[in-house]
Design an enzyme around this catalytic site. Structure first.
Site, PDB file in Angstrom:
ATOM      1  N   GLU A 107       3.956  -9.948  -8.184  1.00 20.40           N
ATOM      2  CA  GLU A 107       4.825  -9.971  -9.350  1.00 20.40           C
ATOM      3  C   GLU A 107       4.416 -10.981 -10.402  1.00 20.40           C
ATOM      4  O   GLU A 107       5.223 -11.773 -10.875  1.00 20.40           O
ATOM      5  CB  GLU A 107       6.269 -10.237  -8.926  1.00 20.40           C
TER       6      GLU A 107
ATOM      7  N   ARG B 269       4.198  -5.708 -12.482  1.00 20.86           N
ATOM      8  CA  ARG B 269       5.276  -5.387 -11.569  1.00 20.86           C
ATOM      9  C   ARG B 269       6.657  -5.678 -12.157  1.00 20.86           C
ATOM     10  O   ARG B 269       7.658  -5.062 -11.766  1.00 20.86           O
ATOM     11  CB  ARG B 269       5.097  -6.182 -10.279  1.00 20.86           C
TER      12      ARG B 269
ATOM     13  N   GLU C 169      18.266   3.492  -9.514  1.00 23.25           N
ATOM     14  CA  GLU C 169      16.879   3.046  -9.301  1.00 23.25           C
ATOM     15  C   GLU C 169      15.908   4.223  -9.408  1.00 23.25           C
ATOM     16  O   GLU C 169      14.748   4.037  -9.775  1.00 23.25           O
ATOM     17  CB  GLU C 169      16.732   2.359  -7.939  1.00 23.25           C
TER      18      GLU C 169
ATOM     19  N   LYS D  91       6.518   3.334  -7.554  1.00 23.39           N
ATOM     20  CA  LYS D  91       6.653   1.913  -7.251  1.00 23.39           C
ATOM     21  C   LYS D  91       5.385   1.397  -6.567  1.00 23.39           C
ATOM     22  O   LYS D  91       4.900   0.305  -6.886  1.00 23.39           O
ATOM     23  CB  LYS D  91       7.885   1.661  -6.368  1.00 23.39           C
TER      24      LYS D  91
ATOM     25  N   HIS E 162      21.708  -8.043 -13.208  1.00 25.69           N
ATOM     26  CA  HIS E 162      21.954  -9.219 -12.354  1.00 25.69           C
ATOM     27  C   HIS E 162      23.034 -10.119 -12.959  1.00 25.69           C
ATOM     28  O   HIS E 162      23.837 -10.702 -12.240  1.00 25.69           O
ATOM     29  CB  HIS E 162      20.671 -10.034 -12.182  1.00 25.69           C
TER      30      HIS E 162
ATOM     31  N   HIS F 268      17.421  -4.772 -14.856  1.00 23.27           N
ATOM     32  CA  HIS F 268      17.864  -5.743 -13.861  1.00 23.27           C
ATOM     33  C   HIS F 268      18.311  -7.075 -14.456  1.00 23.27           C
ATOM     34  O   HIS F 268      19.130  -7.762 -13.861  1.00 23.27           O
ATOM     35  CB  HIS F 268      16.752  -6.014 -12.839  1.00 23.27           C
TER      36      HIS F 268
ATOM     37  N   HIS G 116      24.729  -3.210  -6.790  1.00 19.92           N
ATOM     38  CA  HIS G 116      23.485  -3.530  -7.486  1.00 19.92           C
ATOM     39  C   HIS G 116      23.067  -2.382  -8.412  1.00 19.92           C
ATOM     40  O   HIS G 116      22.749  -2.594  -9.590  1.00 19.92           O
ATOM     41  CB  HIS G 116      22.389  -3.814  -6.460  1.00 19.92           C
TER      42      HIS G 116
ATOM     43  N   ARG H 270       7.792 -18.112  11.959  1.00 19.22           N
ATOM     44  CA  ARG H 270       6.838 -17.926  10.853  1.00 19.22           C
ATOM     45  C   ARG H 270       6.316 -16.492  10.762  1.00 19.22           C
ATOM     46  O   ARG H 270       5.253 -16.262  10.193  1.00 19.22           O
ATOM     47  CB  ARG H 270       5.670 -18.900  10.954  1.00 19.22           C
TER      48      ARG H 270
ATOM     49  N   ASN I 203      11.764  -4.194 -12.984  1.00 18.00           N
ATOM     50  CA  ASN I 203      13.066  -4.825 -13.184  1.00 18.00           C
ATOM     51  C   ASN I 203      13.780  -4.304 -14.430  1.00 18.00           C
ATOM     52  O   ASN I 203      14.715  -4.931 -14.915  1.00 18.00           O
ATOM     53  CB  ASN I 203      12.900  -6.343 -13.252  1.00 18.00           C
TER      54      ASN I 203
ATOM     55  N   LYS J 292       9.562  -7.133  -0.910  1.00 26.53           N
ATOM     56  CA  LYS J 292      10.483  -8.192  -1.329  1.00 26.53           C
ATOM     57  C   LYS J 292      11.604  -8.344  -0.319  1.00 26.53           C
ATOM     58  O   LYS J 292      12.285  -7.382   0.015  1.00 26.53           O
ATOM     59  CB  LYS J 292      11.088  -7.860  -2.688  1.00 26.53           C
TER      60      LYS J 292
END
Lengths: 364, 364
Positions: free
Chosen positions: B241, B245, B189, B231, B256, B252, B269, B125, B249, B147
């Protein structure tokens, strides 16, 4: 049910605060679902035993809030608290194009709660979830603390997250269908709160064990409420388990070793904890912290709760090996929760030879 | 390196605050590891490409802080950002009886960072981890935001957690061994931050793209630092997010779809993002938000960065289907990041026919 028979324990965690509702008839009254977020989809995660008993009842309660209510029925048992079951949930959620507002409902015992909570923690990096615990153990143990996890072949609860539910609905009526063996397993976690935090509660349990066994709703309501309150008090001071919270693991170090050593599912978690408490109490006596009479009193209550007080013959070496890989060990040193005095516990190491003496007396 | 060539971006997240150190020579100087927690074991998670280049250098830096330093070299590539790789890490950690004080070091690109971060988030955890990004993309993108994730066959980054590192060490020397194609992917990016947040930075990039291609350390240091600052500013206002935020993306949603449609690993990516920005800019023009000249200017810069500006022929239906399952969609409605004005972005839906027109113009 009348509104005044409803008990509520408020868990205060700033923006992650939530309520535990405790009482009979919760799954028969829409009002207890008021205020939950609406979404296109809700997913009830349950198991094959609980699904036929309560899935439709829960579905009826929430159908008006969600365009679609899906039901995923996992196989029943600790043996299925694994990657494979977790992936079944992800496969279903993604197959149905569930978005990040999807609400998961965990309907079942601790296994369903832990795995559903972990799925909610991870799916798209976190979706909301609601706990509907249907076992005594889950009602008193999983309702507070935000612990979610799955097992790994090399250890129990080794992969997981701290993640809080939106609400917990502990419907005491669901305990009517709980097998005696599972009621006993739940009582182990209830009994635990006496020696570690509230000596008066131990006395109350000695007086009310028969009522609890008869599934008297008032007795159950008090036991669940008091257990949740104590756990919340402990967790509130230590959300991420760095110190005090570890006392909640009284009986768990020995108990986990029993569960892992026999293979998960052979003994119920609460059975391991029950027997583990006997061992941990004896260790406390040998460390000179409490007198033998108190350990005997605790052992008698555990016996009255129809829990095992003698562990399986794994051999002391295997017990020690299993306890060393437990995630509460640090640098290979096993840390035991011991009773310092009636109603007060702490965490400390113990000499291997003393642990071997405990195991010789209470297992094999 | 001299101390004054070291750049630092402080990420302020209360008790989870950390520093990003940016500069050449970080992996050659013990001082940059000062203050990290000591523990019995540290585990460097890396991949088979990066391990022979930098694992020993990192090991030498941290050997004095940990009794044991283990190295796990995963297979290289987005295709291995999956359950199987994650379980390899858990198997190793549990096999070596690693406790909850174990420190993980993510040495590699975004895949290594994402999977190691997620492993750290879940193992017992949560255990501490340090990021040592060795690609430009990872240095500007994975360093900020917490992330972590793995991919699922039905979608990218579908299973993960928000989890912050203790520190990020972005050693610019590691970019000397980075293939051109991956440098370009990282530039995608970097370029992103111009249109969404800082129009002046877009101008700086137009002026300095040649220096960046020559891997000039001063130019790289500024590009990495400015990207991390922007960022951090965005994420600081919206850690989980929920709103702002999402502008990170930009490019993206289309990107994606390209990555997923071709199968992860076919396009990098950053290549998907580069092409996706061209599409998203065109969508912004068609929505009447910016003029075509600005979209052309952005497209030219993306071309100069040797990134694809034309998508594969998946067919518009397939693009739309893939974008609908993207975790940024809500209730089946695709949400696009569009440019409202140079240096400012927002998230909004768009008519399917308009998206089809964009796809017709920029793919196939």
């Amino acid at each position: 049910m009348s509104a005044d028979s409803l008990q509520t324990v408020a868990i205060d965690l700033a923006d992650r605060s939530y309520d535990i509702l405790i009482g009979p008839g919760l799954l028969s009254d829409d009002r207890h679902f008021d205020g939950l977020p609406k979404a296109a989809t809700a997913v009830i995660v349950t198991n094959e035993t609980v699904a036929p008993l309560y899935a439709q009842r829960l579905k009826d309660r929430i159908a008006s809030r969600y365009g679609q209510v899906r039901v995923i029925a996992l196989k029943d048992g600790e043996a299925y608290k694994d990657w494979a079951s977790l992936n079944l949930i992800f496969d279903d959620l993604l197959g149905a194009a569930c978005d990040r507002k999807t609400v998961l409902f965990a309907l079942g015992g601790g296994v369903v709660g832990d795995i559903t909570g972990f799925a909610a923690a991870c799916y798209m990096r976190g979706v909301p979830f609601v706990q509907v615990p249907t076992t005594l153990l889950a009602q008193v143990d999983s309702s507070v603390g935000g612990k979610t996890a799955i097992n790994h072949p090399l250890g129990k609860n080794m992969v997981g997250a701290f993640y809080q539910p939106l609400r917990v609905l502990a419907d005491l009526d669901t305990l009517d269908t709980l097998p005696d063996r599972e009621l006993a397993a739940g009582l182990a976690e209830v009994i635990k709160y006496g020696p570690i935090a509230d000596d008066a509660f131990l006395g109350w349990l000695e007086d009310n064990l028969d009522a609890l066994w008869a599934r008297d709703k008032a007795a159950l309501a008090y036991a669940v409420k008091r257990s949740c309150e104590i756990k919340a008090w402990v967790v509130g001071q230590d959300e991420r388990e760095s110190g005090l919270r570890a006392i909640l693991n009284f009986g768990h170090t020995f108990g986990h070793a029993i569960e892992a050593g026999l293979g998960y599912g052979e003994w119920l978690h609460g059975e391991g904890v029950g027997c583990g408490m006997v061992m941990a109490a004896d260790l406390s006596v040998r460390l000179g912290l409490i007198d033998a009479a108190y350990a005997d009193r605790l052992t008698r209550l555990i016996e009255r709760a129809k829990l095992p007080v003698h562990g399986p013959a794994l051999g002391a070496d295997r017990y020690l090996e299993l306890m060393r890989v437990d995630k509460k060990s640090e640098g290979g040193e096993i840390r035991f929760v011991v009773i310092d005095a009636p109603g007060r516990a702490s965490v400390r190491p113990a000499p291997d030879e003393m642990v071997r003496a405990v195991l010789a007396a209470h297992s094999g």
